[in-house]
Design a protein around this motif. Structure first.
Motif, PDB file in Angstrom:
ATOM      1  N   PRO A 227       0.803  -1.241   0.000  1.00 27.90           N
ATOM      2  CA  PRO A 227       0.000   0.000   0.000  1.00 27.90           C
ATOM      3  C   PRO A 227       0.826   1.278   0.000  1.00 27.90           C
ATOM      4  CG  PRO A 227       0.096  -0.893   2.206  1.00 27.90           C
ATOM      5  CD  PRO A 227       0.861  -1.853   1.342  1.00 27.90           C
ATOM      6  N   GLY A 228       2.066   1.217  -0.453  1.00 29.04           N
ATOM      7  CA  GLY A 228       2.905   2.402  -0.580  1.00 29.04           C
ATOM      8  C   GLY A 228       4.203   2.273   0.197  1.00 29.04           C
ATOM      9  N   HIS A 229       5.332   2.377  -0.531  1.00 28.11           N
ATOM     10  CA  HIS A 229       6.666   2.171   0.043  1.00 28.11           C
ATOM     11  C   HIS A 229       7.419   3.502   0.189  1.00 28.11           C
ATOM     12  CE1 HIS A 229      10.315   0.070   1.021  1.00 28.11           C
ATOM     13  NE2 HIS A 229       9.951  -1.083   0.495  1.00 28.11           N
ATOM     14  N   GLY A 230       6.684   4.614   0.109  1.00 30.62           N
ATOM     15  CA  GLY A 230       7.357   5.910   0.025  1.00 30.62           C
ATOM     16  C   GLY A 230       7.766   6.540   1.340  1.00 30.62           C
ATOM     17  N   ASN A 231       7.145   6.132   2.457  1.00 34.35           N
ATOM     18  CA  ASN A 231       7.440   6.786   3.734  1.00 34.35           C
ATOM     19  C   ASN A 231       8.218   5.862   4.652  1.00 34.35           C
ATOM     20  OD1 ASN A 231       7.558   8.678   5.752  1.00 34.35           O
ATOM     21  ND2 ASN A 231       5.508   8.245   6.539  1.00 34.35           N
ATOM     22  N   THR A 232       9.425   5.520   4.241  1.00 35.03           N
ATOM     23  CA  THR A 232      10.304   4.694   5.068  1.00 35.03           C
ATOM     24  C   THR A 232      11.741   4.942   4.654  1.00 35.03           C
ATOM     25  OG1 THR A 232      10.805   2.434   5.788  1.00 35.03           O
ATOM     26  CG2 THR A 232      10.169   2.719   3.493  1.00 35.03           C
ATOM     27  N   LYS A 252      -4.797   9.046   2.350  1.00 29.03           N
ATOM     28  CA  LYS A 252      -4.727  10.365   1.720  1.00 29.03           C
ATOM     29  C   LYS A 252      -3.507  10.501   0.823  1.00 29.03           C
ATOM     30  CE  LYS A 252      -4.592  15.324   2.843  1.00 29.03           C
ATOM     31  NZ  LYS A 252      -4.604  16.326   3.930  1.00 29.03           N
ATOM     32  N   TYR A 253      -2.392   9.962   1.266  1.00 24.56           N
ATOM     33  CA  TYR A 253      -1.138  10.166   0.538  1.00 24.56           C
ATOM     34  C   TYR A 253      -0.691   8.939  -0.254  1.00 24.56           C
ATOM     35  CZ  TYR A 253      -0.793  14.356   3.392  1.00 24.56           C
ATOM     36  OH  TYR A 253      -1.045  15.565   3.985  1.00 24.56           O
ATOM     37  N   HIS A 254      -0.669   7.784   0.368  1.00 27.79           N
ATOM     38  CA  HIS A 254       0.016   6.649  -0.241  1.00 27.79           C
ATOM     39  C   HIS A 254      -0.905   5.691  -0.989  1.00 27.79           C
ATOM     40  CE1 HIS A 254       3.662   7.968   1.708  1.00 27.79           C
ATOM     41  NE2 HIS A 254       2.957   8.140   2.811  1.00 27.79           N
ATOM     42  N   ILE A 255      -2.112   5.524  -0.511  1.00 27.72           N
ATOM     43  CA  ILE A 255      -3.041   4.632  -1.204  1.00 27.72           C
ATOM     44  C   ILE A 255      -3.793   5.381  -2.305  1.00 27.72           C
ATOM     45  CG2 ILE A 255      -5.131   3.224  -0.873  1.00 27.72           C
ATOM     46  CD1 ILE A 255      -4.021   2.442   1.857  1.00 27.72           C
ATOM     47  N   ALA A 256      -3.850   6.705  -2.196  1.00 28.58           N
ATOM     48  CA  ALA A 256      -4.594   7.512  -3.181  1.00 28.58           C
ATOM     49  C   ALA A 256      -4.214   7.215  -4.634  1.00 28.58           C
ATOM     50  CB  ALA A 256      -4.425   9.001  -2.864  1.00 28.58           C
ATOM     51  N   PRO A 257      -2.907   7.141  -4.975  1.00 27.89           N
ATOM     52  CA  PRO A 257      -2.581   6.830  -6.378  1.00 27.89           C
ATOM     53  C   PRO A 257      -3.086   5.451  -6.812  1.00 27.89           C
ATOM     54  CG  PRO A 257      -0.672   7.751  -5.250  1.00 27.89           C
ATOM     55  CD  PRO A 257      -1.698   7.453  -4.197  1.00 27.89           C
ATOM     56  N   PHE A 258      -3.057   4.485  -5.888  1.00 27.31           N
ATOM     57  CA  PHE A 258      -3.559   3.155  -6.237  1.00 27.31           C
ATOM     58  C   PHE A 258      -5.062   3.191  -6.502  1.00 27.31           C
ATOM     59  CE2 PHE A 258       0.352   2.216  -3.906  1.00 27.31           C
ATOM     60  CZ  PHE A 258       0.954   1.283  -4.731  1.00 27.31           C
ATOM     61  N   LYS A 259      -5.785   3.961  -5.693  1.00 21.34           N
ATOM     62  CA  LYS A 259      -7.230   4.095  -5.921  1.00 21.34           C
ATOM     63  C   LYS A 259      -7.501   4.675  -7.309  1.00 21.34           C
ATOM     64  CE  LYS A 259      -8.910   4.701  -1.146  1.00 21.34           C
ATOM     65  NZ  LYS A 259      -9.546   5.649  -0.202  1.00 21.34           N
ATOM     66  N   LYS A 260      -6.749   5.698  -7.670  1.00 19.42           N
ATOM     67  CA  LYS A 260      -6.952   6.324  -8.979  1.00 19.42           C
ATOM     68  C   LYS A 260      -6.530   5.389 -10.110  1.00 19.42           C
ATOM     69  CE  LYS A 260      -6.836  11.119  -7.426  1.00 19.42           C
ATOM     70  NZ  LYS A 260      -6.234  12.458  -7.571  1.00 19.42           N
ATOM     71  N   MET A 261      -5.498   4.605  -9.868  1.00 21.37           N
ATOM     72  CA  MET A 261      -5.087   3.620 -10.872  1.00 21.37           C
ATOM     73  C   MET A 261      -6.171   2.558 -11.048  1.00 21.37           C
ATOM     74  SD  MET A 261      -1.900   4.288 -12.078  1.00 21.37           S
ATOM     75  CE  MET A 261      -1.063   2.773 -12.511  1.00 21.37           C
ATOM     76  N   ILE A 262      -6.781   2.144  -9.949  1.00 18.16           N
ATOM     77  CA  ILE A 262      -7.879   1.166 -10.030  1.00 18.16           C
ATOM     78  C   ILE A 262      -9.034   1.735 -10.841  1.00 18.16           C
ATOM     79  CG2 ILE A 262      -9.646  -0.034  -8.686  1.00 18.16           C
ATOM     80  CD1 ILE A 262      -7.515  -0.331  -6.453  1.00 18.16           C
ATOM     81  N   ASP A 263      -9.404   2.988 -10.553  1.00 17.31           N
ATOM     82  CA  ASP A 263     -10.487   3.636 -11.289  1.00 17.31           C
ATOM     83  C   ASP A 263     -10.157   3.759 -12.778  1.00 17.31           C
ATOM     84  OD1 ASP A 263     -11.938   3.911  -8.964  1.00 17.31           O
ATOM     85  OD2 ASP A 263     -11.349   5.999  -8.619  1.00 17.31           O
ATOM     86  N   ALA A 264      -8.864   3.904 -13.081  1.00 18.88           N
ATOM     87  CA  ALA A 264      -8.434   4.063 -14.480  1.00 18.88           C
ATOM     88  C   ALA A 264      -8.239   2.724 -15.178  1.00 18.88           C
ATOM     89  CB  ALA A 264      -7.139   4.875 -14.534  1.00 18.88           C
ATOM     90  N   GLY A 265      -8.423   1.617 -14.447  1.00 17.19           N
ATOM     91  CA  GLY A 265      -8.380   0.304 -15.086  1.00 17.19           C
ATOM     92  C   GLY A 265      -7.057  -0.422 -15.016  1.00 17.19           C
ATOM     93  N   VAL A 266      -6.243  -0.155 -14.010  1.00 15.63           N
ATOM     94  CA  VAL A 266      -4.975  -0.880 -13.904  1.00 15.63           C
ATOM     95  C   VAL A 266      -5.264  -2.374 -13.777  1.00 15.63           C
ATOM     96  CG1 VAL A 266      -4.730  -0.763 -11.367  1.00 15.63           C
ATOM     97  CG2 VAL A 266      -2.690  -0.882 -12.815  1.00 15.63           C
ATOM     98  N   GLN A 267      -4.472  -3.187 -14.470  1.00 16.83           N
ATOM     99  CA  GLN A 267      -4.780  -4.612 -14.569  1.00 16.83           C
ATOM    100  C   GLN A 267      -4.141  -5.443 -13.466  1.00 16.83           C
ATOM    101  OE1 GLN A 267      -3.171  -4.078 -18.382  1.00 16.83           O
ATOM    102  NE2 GLN A 267      -5.048  -4.606 -19.477  1.00 16.83           N
ATOM    103  N   SER A 268      -3.138  -4.879 -12.793  1.00 19.15           N
ATOM    104  CA  SER A 268      -2.475  -5.629 -11.732  1.00 19.15           C
ATOM    105  C   SER A 268      -1.944  -4.669 -10.683  1.00 19.15           C
ATOM    106  CB  SER A 268      -1.319  -6.461 -12.310  1.00 19.15           C
ATOM    107  OG  SER A 268      -0.534  -7.022 -11.283  1.00 19.15           O
ATOM    108  N   ILE A 269      -1.888  -5.140  -9.448  1.00 21.48           N
ATOM    109  CA  ILE A 269      -1.265  -4.392  -8.359  1.00 21.48           C
ATOM    110  C   ILE A 269      -0.285  -5.319  -7.648  1.00 21.48           C
ATOM    111  CG2 ILE A 269      -1.668  -3.382  -6.068  1.00 21.48           C
ATOM    112  CD1 ILE A 269      -4.174  -2.087  -7.155  1.00 21.48           C
ATOM    113  N   VAL A 271       1.945  -6.149  -4.400  1.00 25.18           N
ATOM    114  CA  VAL A 271       1.940  -5.885  -2.963  1.00 25.18           C
ATOM    115  C   VAL A 271       3.362  -5.969  -2.429  1.00 25.18           C
ATOM    116  CG1 VAL A 271       0.983  -6.554  -0.727  1.00 25.18           C
ATOM    117  CG2 VAL A 271      -0.383  -6.847  -2.805  1.00 25.18           C
ATOM    118  N   ALA A 272       3.736  -4.983  -1.626  1.00 27.26           N
ATOM    119  CA  ALA A 272       5.081  -4.902  -1.067  1.00 27.26           C
ATOM    120  C   ALA A 272       5.193  -5.705   0.224  1.00 27.26           C
ATOM    121  CB  ALA A 272       5.435  -3.448  -0.796  1.00 27.26           C
TER     122      ALA A 272
END
Length: 599
Positions: A227-232, A252-269, A271-272
């Motif tokens: 769910p986001g590897h940016g804050n470490t 608000k910060y780290h999952i937000a891009p994934f939500k927008k990618m899901i809405d835009a039709g990303v085919q795979s996610i 997980v870290a």
């Protein structure tokens, strides 16, 4: 009579509007609502017929084998190649992730392995900045941090498209990118330049553009690292990093891009391997193995219907916790569809099969994952596997279109963050100008392009005590040239370079250009400098662009993709306009040269 007819017409019109509204609410809205929950892997009924036929033709063992993607190398011996062949023939694995490093040999192996697999193999690669990430002799596209500085997302789309063309040339259907981690920690050792920025909106916009470009070439993308590897400041290749954010900030910060990618039709996610207390209360439970995070949150709350894939299961962030094979089983139970970089396929498979036979895992759960994988294989053309030709593969991967795109991106990403008295661009060419290189000595293209506009003299200064060598000059151009060898190289300037910049004569016009991550400015005192430009990487294209910005041959309109410090914030960037001086770019960028014939 006329008024009566007019009133009747109004009543009829009003009634029609109500009927239309009713039809919209009862028919259109449910369809739209349903569309939001359709898998991004779905194409049509013909696809699903193929998927059902393939699924029904497989034994339980073959179905479970589809979950596994293992690593294949082109720089290893026949023993390794035989091991891969055995996994295909005996374990019926679903795909391969090719690592380094020979393009022609990879094509040969892909042809061989595809020919012996009952179900076509899904071929994947880490190709965040193109197939150069894994293949020797291939030119890199700019890193995400550089793309993050662009105002025009069409260029990011073009990068995704050209990487898709590269993937098609190599028989690769699955690019494990883009990284949509929001890098808010400058000390992050593993994301950094792999991030589009520190603003979730910026990251999402770039990630979607990149994904859309690849999708135009029928190549699967995988948003990572959920769910986001940016804050470490820890690396999941070595440890299990802690993500300290509460759930509100995480979303608000780290999952937000994934939500927008899901809405835009990303085919795979993807997980870290992370410790995320906001979503998983067990501190020893990596996100990759967490049912709370994958099944309940990603698949449940976020309603993601595409493929969920693990990060590499050989990474210490997860591999140190459980034995090989056992970690694969646990990852599947948690809700992952694809188990990437398995270290023991046989053990992992058998554990899953045993659990299914005992009723601990339902066959419906297996069917869900396997059919997703088969859907992905169909939409990427694996229903009809084609033989690949290794001839001239490096020439094709390094097409003129690719090289020109890289040149243009470095031009457009150039960012001016300080420009006192509108020093840039330099207009008077009769001034005496010195160039002072700092850090590494790889500055040839920068100096060469500076000298195309006027006489610029190279002055080497090894310490602040030699500043008097600059007394006779009107303008001092300095540049910090740090290593561009890998995306993980340090960005910090040495104390000696900082001292030289601070000691530059106060009465001179001083321009400084940075050729590394913008974080290189984090603890740098800019008060003694009149103009500062940032170019994100130390490449020949970045150096050529910097010289042209300084002398006004091209515009500078890049913006900071990340927050640097209290004074330098994401989104900053001073626009400077060209002054109609001669510029230097790839022929394709001015409608000359040989176009890439691939579509």
């Amino acid at each position: 009579m006329f008024l009566k007819k007019k009133k009747q017409a109004k009543l009829i019109y009003s009634g029609m509007k109500r009927v239309i509204a009713y039809v919209f609410l009862t028919i259109i809205l449910p369809i739209a609502s349903k569309a939001q929950h359709v898998s991004p892997l779905y194409k049509d009924s013909i696809q699903m017929k193929w998927v059902d036929e393939k699924y029904n033709s497989m034994s339980l063992e073959e179905k479970v084998g589809q979950l596994f993607i293992v690593a294949a190398y082109t720089n290893r011996d026949a023993v390794h190649e035989n091991d891969i062949q055995k996994l295909i023939e005996e374990e019926h694995i679903g795909g391969l992730i090719f690592m380094q490093d020979q393009a022609a040999h990879q094509i040969e192996l892909t042809n061989k392995f595809q020919s012996i697999s009952k179900i076509p193999l899904l071929i994947g690669m880490d190709a965040e900045w193109g197939l150069a990430m894994r293949l020797k002799g291939v030119e890199r596209f700019p890193w995400n941090m550089t793309l993050g500085a662009l105002r025009d997302n069409k260029l990011v789309y073009q990068v995704g498209k050209q990487i898709g063309i590269q993937a098609n040339r190599m028989g690769v259907q699955f690019n494990f990118s883009p990284s949509v981690d929001v890098n808010v920690n400058p000390n992050n050792p593993i994301i950094g330049n792999r991030s589009f920025g520190s603003n979730p909106d910026r990251v999402a916009e770039k990630g979607i553009a990149y994904m859309d470009g690849m999708r135009a070439q029928n190549v699967l993308s995988s948003a990572k690292h959920f769910p986001g590897h940016g804050n470490t400041d820890q690396d999941s290749h070595k440890v299990l990093p802690l993500i300290p954010d509460n759930k509100a900030d995480l979303e608000k910060y780290h999952i937000a891009p994934f939500k927008k990618m899901i809405d835009a039709g990303v085919q795979s996610i993807m997980v870290a391997h992370l410790n995320v207390p906001a979503l998983e209360p067990d501190p020893k439970m990596p996100s990759t193995l967490s049912k709370n995070i994958i099944t309940d949150y990603l698949k449940g709350e976020l309603q993601f219907k595409g493929i969920v894939i693990t990060d590499a299961l050989n990474m210490d962030g997860v591999a140190k916790m459980f034995p090989a094979g056992d970690v694969d089983y646990r990852a599947f139970v948690a809700g992952n569809d694809i188990l990437l970089f398995s270290q023991n396929v046989h053990v992992g498979k058998q554990k899953i099969i045993d659990a299914i036979n005992k009723g601990q895992i339902s066959e419906a759960r297996l069917e869900e994952s396997v059919k997703k994988i088969l859907m992905a294989k169909y939409i990427t053309g694996l229903n009809e596997v084609r033989t690949l030709n290794p001839t001239n593969v490096l020439e094709d991967l390094n097409s003129p279109t690719n090289l020109a795109l890289t040149t243009k991106i470095f031009e457009k990403a150039s960012t001016v963050v300080k420009n006192e008295h509108k020093l840039l661009p330099i207009k008077k060419l009769n001034q005496k100008i010195a160039f002072v290189p700092l850090e590494q000595t790889d500055y040839d293209q920068f100096l060469t392009h500076l000298q195309k506009y006027t006489n610029v003299e190279l002055v080497k200064i090894s310490n602040p005590n030699q500043i008097n060598l600059l007394n006779d000059y009107d303008v001092i151009i300095s540049g910090a040239f740090l290593s561009n060898e890998t995306v993980y190289k340090p960005y910090k300037l040495s104390d000696n370079s900082k001292a030289i910049l601070k000691a530059l004569p106060k009465d001179k016009k001083k321009i400084f250009s940075l050729f590394t991550s913008p974080y290189g400015l984090k603890d740098l005192d800019l008060s003694n400098l009149d103009a500062v430009t940032v170019h994100y990487q130390n490449t020949k294209d970045a150096q050529a662009a910097a010289a042209q910005v300084i002398f006004g041959a091209i515009d500078a309109d890049g913006t900071f993709p990340v927050d640097i410090n209290q004074n330098l914030k994401e989104g900053q960037g001073i626009v400077t306009k060209h002054i109609k001086r001669l510029g230097f770019t790839a022929p394709e960028n001015v409608n000359l040269g040989k176009k890439n014939s691939q579509k």
